[in-house]
Scaffold this motif. Structure first.
Motif, short mmCIF file in Angstrom:
data_model
loop_
_atom_site.label_atom_id
_atom_site.label_comp_id
_atom_site.label_asym_id
_atom_site.label_seq_id
_atom_site.Cartn_x
_atom_site.Cartn_y
_atom_site.Cartn_z
N GLN A 102 0.85 -1.18 0.00
CA GLN A 102 0.00 0.00 0.00
C GLN A 102 0.89 1.24 0.00
N VAL A 103 0.75 2.05 -1.04
CA VAL A 103 1.58 3.24 -1.14
C VAL A 103 1.05 4.31 -0.19
N GLN A 104 1.96 5.08 0.37
CA GLN A 104 1.61 6.18 1.27
C GLN A 104 2.53 7.35 0.95
N PHE A 105 1.95 8.55 0.82
CA PHE A 105 2.73 9.72 0.43
C PHE A 105 2.94 10.69 1.59
N VAL A 106 4.05 11.42 1.49
CA VAL A 106 4.30 12.59 2.33
C VAL A 106 4.60 13.75 1.39
N GLU A 107 3.78 14.79 1.49
CA GLU A 107 3.94 15.95 0.61
C GLU A 107 4.72 17.05 1.33
N SER A 108 5.43 17.87 0.54
CA SER A 108 6.20 18.98 1.10
C SER A 108 6.42 20.04 0.03
N GLY A 109 6.92 21.18 0.46
CA GLY A 109 7.31 22.22 -0.49
C GLY A 109 6.37 23.41 -0.56
N GLY A 110 5.26 23.35 0.16
CA GLY A 110 4.33 24.46 0.12
C GLY A 110 4.86 25.68 0.86
N GLY A 111 4.10 26.76 0.77
CA GLY A 111 4.49 27.98 1.45
C GLY A 111 3.67 29.16 0.99
N LEU A 112 4.13 30.34 1.39
CA LEU A 112 3.47 31.59 1.02
C LEU A 112 4.26 32.22 -0.12
N VAL A 113 3.57 32.58 -1.18
CA VAL A 113 4.22 33.15 -2.35
C VAL A 113 3.33 34.25 -2.92
N GLN A 114 3.94 35.25 -3.52
CA GLN A 114 3.19 36.33 -4.14
C GLN A 114 2.63 35.89 -5.48
N PRO A 115 1.56 36.52 -5.92
CA PRO A 115 1.05 36.22 -7.27
C PRO A 115 2.15 36.41 -8.31
N PHE A 162 -3.55 16.62 -6.36
CA PHE A 162 -4.88 17.17 -6.12
C PHE A 162 -4.73 18.42 -5.25
N ARG A 163 -5.79 19.19 -5.19
CA ARG A 163 -5.80 20.32 -4.26
C ARG A 163 -7.21 20.53 -3.73
N GLN A 164 -7.25 21.11 -2.54
CA GLN A 164 -8.53 21.44 -1.93
C GLN A 164 -8.43 22.80 -1.26
N ALA A 165 -9.23 23.72 -1.75
CA ALA A 165 -9.29 25.06 -1.17
C ALA A 165 -10.37 25.10 -0.10
N PRO A 166 -10.28 26.03 0.84
CA PRO A 166 -11.28 26.12 1.89
C PRO A 166 -12.70 26.26 1.32
N GLY A 167 -13.59 25.41 1.80
CA GLY A 167 -14.97 25.49 1.37
C GLY A 167 -15.26 24.93 0.00
N TYR A 207 -2.39 20.92 -1.11
CA TYR A 207 -2.07 20.05 -2.24
C TYR A 207 -1.67 18.66 -1.72
N TYR A 208 -2.19 17.64 -2.42
CA TYR A 208 -1.99 16.25 -2.03
C TYR A 208 -1.52 15.41 -3.22
N CYS A 209 -0.85 14.31 -2.90
CA CYS A 209 -0.50 13.29 -3.90
C CYS A 209 -1.35 12.05 -3.67
N ALA A 210 -1.61 11.33 -4.75
CA ALA A 210 -2.23 10.02 -4.68
C ALA A 210 -1.76 9.24 -5.90
N TRP A 236 -3.08 9.04 0.21
CA TRP A 236 -3.11 10.45 0.55
C TRP A 236 -2.28 10.73 1.79
N GLY A 237 -1.48 11.79 1.72
CA GLY A 237 -0.73 12.24 2.88
C GLY A 237 -1.46 13.34 3.60
N GLN A 238 -0.70 14.12 4.37
CA GLN A 238 -1.30 15.21 5.14
C GLN A 238 -1.45 16.47 4.30
N GLY A 239 -0.83 16.47 3.14
CA GLY A 239 -0.92 17.61 2.25
C GLY A 239 0.10 18.69 2.60
N THR A 240 0.25 19.63 1.69
CA THR A 240 1.13 20.77 1.92
C THR A 240 0.38 22.04 1.49
#
Length: 127
Positions: free
Chosen positions: A1-14, A37-42, A93-96, A117-121
């Motif tokens: 069973q594959v399991q991911f850990v995501e990283s690399g996110g952060g705050l960036v300007q447009p 994949f990604r999931q935005a609030p709401g 953002y998540y990997c699967a 799915w990991g915890q996301g970044t």
């Protein structure tokens, strides 16, 4: 069973760039299709991109020309290079992966969206 850990996110300007990474454990990725994949609030989770075992790339229309998916089977990793970022790219953002003998259905890995799915970044695009 594959399991991911995501990283690399952060705050960036447009207009800025980020490179996300996910590393897999539990199985080698060589014969898996890998998706971001990604999931935005709401909002519902959205498939962003998928790369097939042979390296064919698929993207959702909203990120075409700005995002690039890649994989390094030797390192059991996948990457998402994100350029020209916009406010609407803000999300977790998540990997699967789908496999073994996986495939991409457009930007979606497999028929069900994959597993591992990991915890996301968190990616936040804001001025």
């Amino acid at each position: 069973q594959v399991q991911f850990v995501e990283s690399g996110g952060g705050l960036v300007q447009p207009g800025g760039s980020l490179r996300l990474s996910c590393v897999a454990s539990g199985s080698t990725l060589e014969y898996y299709a890998i998706g971001w994949f990604r999931q935005a609030p709401g909002k519902e989770r959205e498939a962003v991109s998928c790369i097939s075992p042979r390296g064919s790339e698929n993207y959702v229309e909203s990120v075409k020309g700005r995002f690039t998916i890649s994989r390094d089977n030797a390192k059991n990793r996948a990457y998402l290079q994100m350029d020209s970022l916009k406010d609407e790219d803000t999300a977790v953002y998540y990997c699967a992966a789908d496999g073994p003998l996986g495939y991409c259905s457009g930007p979606v890995p497999g028929a069900r969206g994959g597993d591992g799915w990991g915890q996301g970044t968190q990616v936040t695009v804001s001025s």
